[in-house]
Motif scaffolding. Structure first.
Motif, PDB file in Angstrom:
ATOM      1  N   THR A   4      61.330  75.838   4.397  1.00  0.00           N
ATOM      2  CA  THR A   4      60.854  75.083   5.550  1.00  0.00           C
ATOM      3  C   THR A   4      59.365  74.804   5.423  1.00  0.00           C
ATOM      4  O   THR A   4      58.913  73.679   5.665  1.00  0.00           O
ATOM      5  N   ARG A   5      58.601  75.813   5.044  1.00  0.00           N
ATOM      6  CA  ARG A   5      57.153  75.622   4.884  1.00  0.00           C
ATOM      7  C   ARG A   5      56.847  74.654   3.740  1.00  0.00           C
ATOM      8  O   ARG A   5      55.965  73.787   3.863  1.00  0.00           O
ATOM      9  N   ALA A   6      57.544  74.788   2.642  1.00  0.00           N
ATOM     10  CA  ALA A   6      57.341  73.881   1.512  1.00  0.00           C
ATOM     11  C   ALA A   6      57.701  72.452   1.898  1.00  0.00           C
ATOM     12  O   ALA A   6      57.002  71.496   1.529  1.00  0.00           O
ATOM     13  N   LEU A   7      58.773  72.288   2.670  1.00  0.00           N
ATOM     14  CA  LEU A   7      59.180  70.959   3.121  1.00  0.00           C
ATOM     15  C   LEU A   7      58.124  70.357   4.040  1.00  0.00           C
ATOM     16  O   LEU A   7      57.802  69.169   3.932  1.00  0.00           O
ATOM     17  N   GLY A  23      51.562  51.148   0.122  1.00  0.00           N
ATOM     18  CA  GLY A  23      50.451  50.645   0.937  1.00  0.00           C
ATOM     19  C   GLY A  23      50.621  50.969   2.412  1.00  0.00           C
ATOM     20  O   GLY A  23      50.862  52.118   2.785  1.00  0.00           O
ATOM     21  N   TRP A  24      50.513  49.923   3.247  1.00  0.00           N
ATOM     22  CA  TRP A  24      50.555  50.119   4.699  1.00  0.00           C
ATOM     23  C   TRP A  24      51.943  50.518   5.204  1.00  0.00           C
ATOM     24  O   TRP A  24      52.089  50.930   6.356  1.00  0.00           O
ATOM     25  N   ALA A  25      52.950  50.418   4.398  1.00  0.00           N
ATOM     26  CA  ALA A  25      54.298  50.832   4.804  1.00  0.00           C
ATOM     27  C   ALA A  25      54.514  52.324   4.606  1.00  0.00           C
ATOM     28  O   ALA A  25      55.589  52.840   4.930  1.00  0.00           O
ATOM     29  N   SER A  26      53.515  53.028   4.115  1.00  0.00           N
ATOM     30  CA  SER A  26      53.697  54.460   3.835  1.00  0.00           C
ATOM     31  C   SER A  26      54.043  55.283   5.085  1.00  0.00           C
ATOM     32  O   SER A  26      54.842  56.212   4.975  1.00  0.00           O
ATOM     33  N   PRO A  27      53.508  55.000   6.283  1.00  0.00           N
ATOM     34  CA  PRO A  27      53.950  55.791   7.447  1.00  0.00           C
ATOM     35  C   PRO A  27      55.442  55.620   7.742  1.00  0.00           C
ATOM     36  O   PRO A  27      56.134  56.590   8.036  1.00  0.00           O
ATOM     37  N   ALA A  28      55.943  54.387   7.665  1.00  0.00           N
ATOM     38  CA  ALA A  28      57.361  54.150   7.937  1.00  0.00           C
ATOM     39  C   ALA A  28      58.248  54.795   6.870  1.00  0.00           C
ATOM     40  O   ALA A  28      59.258  55.442   7.177  1.00  0.00           O
ATOM     41  N   VAL A  29      57.868  54.635   5.614  1.00  0.00           N
ATOM     42  CA  VAL A  29      58.640  55.235   4.517  1.00  0.00           C
ATOM     43  C   VAL A  29      58.589  56.760   4.616  1.00  0.00           C
ATOM     44  O   VAL A  29      59.605  57.440   4.433  1.00  0.00           O
ATOM     45  N   SER A  30      57.417  57.286   4.951  1.00  0.00           N
ATOM     46  CA  SER A  30      57.277  58.737   5.102  1.00  0.00           C
ATOM     47  C   SER A  30      58.162  59.253   6.235  1.00  0.00           C
ATOM     48  O   SER A  30      58.774  60.315   6.118  1.00  0.00           O
ATOM     49  N   PHE A  31      58.211  58.494   7.345  1.00  0.00           N
ATOM     50  CA  PHE A  31      59.049  58.913   8.469  1.00  0.00           C
ATOM     51  C   PHE A  31      60.516  58.959   8.065  1.00  0.00           C
ATOM     52  O   PHE A  31      61.220  59.924   8.379  1.00  0.00           O
ATOM     53  N   VAL A  32      60.999  57.945   7.393  1.00  0.00           N
ATOM     54  CA  VAL A  32      62.415  57.906   6.985  1.00  0.00           C
ATOM     55  C   VAL A  32      62.728  59.051   6.028  1.00  0.00           C
ATOM     56  O   VAL A  32      63.727  59.766   6.193  1.00  0.00           O
ATOM     57  N   ALA A  34      61.069  61.881   5.623  1.00  0.00           N
ATOM     58  CA  ALA A  34      60.941  63.156   6.334  1.00  0.00           C
ATOM     59  C   ALA A  34      62.145  63.400   7.240  1.00  0.00           C
ATOM     60  O   ALA A  34      62.644  64.530   7.337  1.00  0.00           O
ATOM     61  N   PHE A  35      62.623  62.350   7.898  1.00  0.00           N
ATOM     62  CA  PHE A  35      63.789  62.489   8.770  1.00  0.00           C
ATOM     63  C   PHE A  35      65.012  62.937   7.975  1.00  0.00           C
ATOM     64  O   PHE A  35      65.738  63.853   8.382  1.00  0.00           O
ATOM     65  N   VAL A  36      65.225  62.341   6.825  1.00  0.00           N
ATOM     66  CA  VAL A  36      66.365  62.706   5.980  1.00  0.00           C
ATOM     67  C   VAL A  36      66.214  64.134   5.455  1.00  0.00           C
ATOM     68  O   VAL A  36      67.149  64.944   5.523  1.00  0.00           O
ATOM     69  N   PHE A  37      65.037  64.460   4.934  1.00  0.00           N
ATOM     70  CA  PHE A  37      64.822  65.802   4.381  1.00  0.00           C
ATOM     71  C   PHE A  37      64.938  66.885   5.445  1.00  0.00           C
ATOM     72  O   PHE A  37      65.526  67.946   5.201  1.00  0.00           O
TER      73      PHE A  37
END
Length: 96
Positions: A4-7, A23-32, A34-37
């Protein structure tokens, strides 16, 4: 707990790591991602420790109630069988 901590460290650093790629899409890609992981990690925790998720007390009460109902049904069936055995036998050959 370590996973959990590593994730979380991975998820928090992901926007910085993805910036050069998307680029600027990194927050959206990161959210998706992170949600899956986090969903996969949650399923893994539930499989690893099922007794925290299951309400075992309620399940035990349900099994106990079903067993008591089965016992009372069996007792009633035995009483009915004994009562029928004591009654006069029916003559099935005669038609009234």
């Amino acid at each position: 707990r370590f996973m959990t901590r590593a994730l979380l460290i991975y998820v928090y650093s992901m926007p910085v790591l993805l910036w050069p790629i998307v680029g600027w899409a990194s927050p959206a890609v990161s959210f998706v991602v992170a949600f899956v992981f986090c969903g996969v990690e949650n399923v893994a925790v539930q499989i690893e420790e099922p007794h925290r998720v299951l309400d075992l007390r309620a399940m035990c009460h349900a099994v106990q109630a079903a067993a008591e109902q089965l016992r009372s049904t069996a007792s009633a069936s035995q009483q009915l069988h004994a009562a029928l055995a004591l009654s006069e036998p029916l003559d099935r050959g005669k038609v009234s």
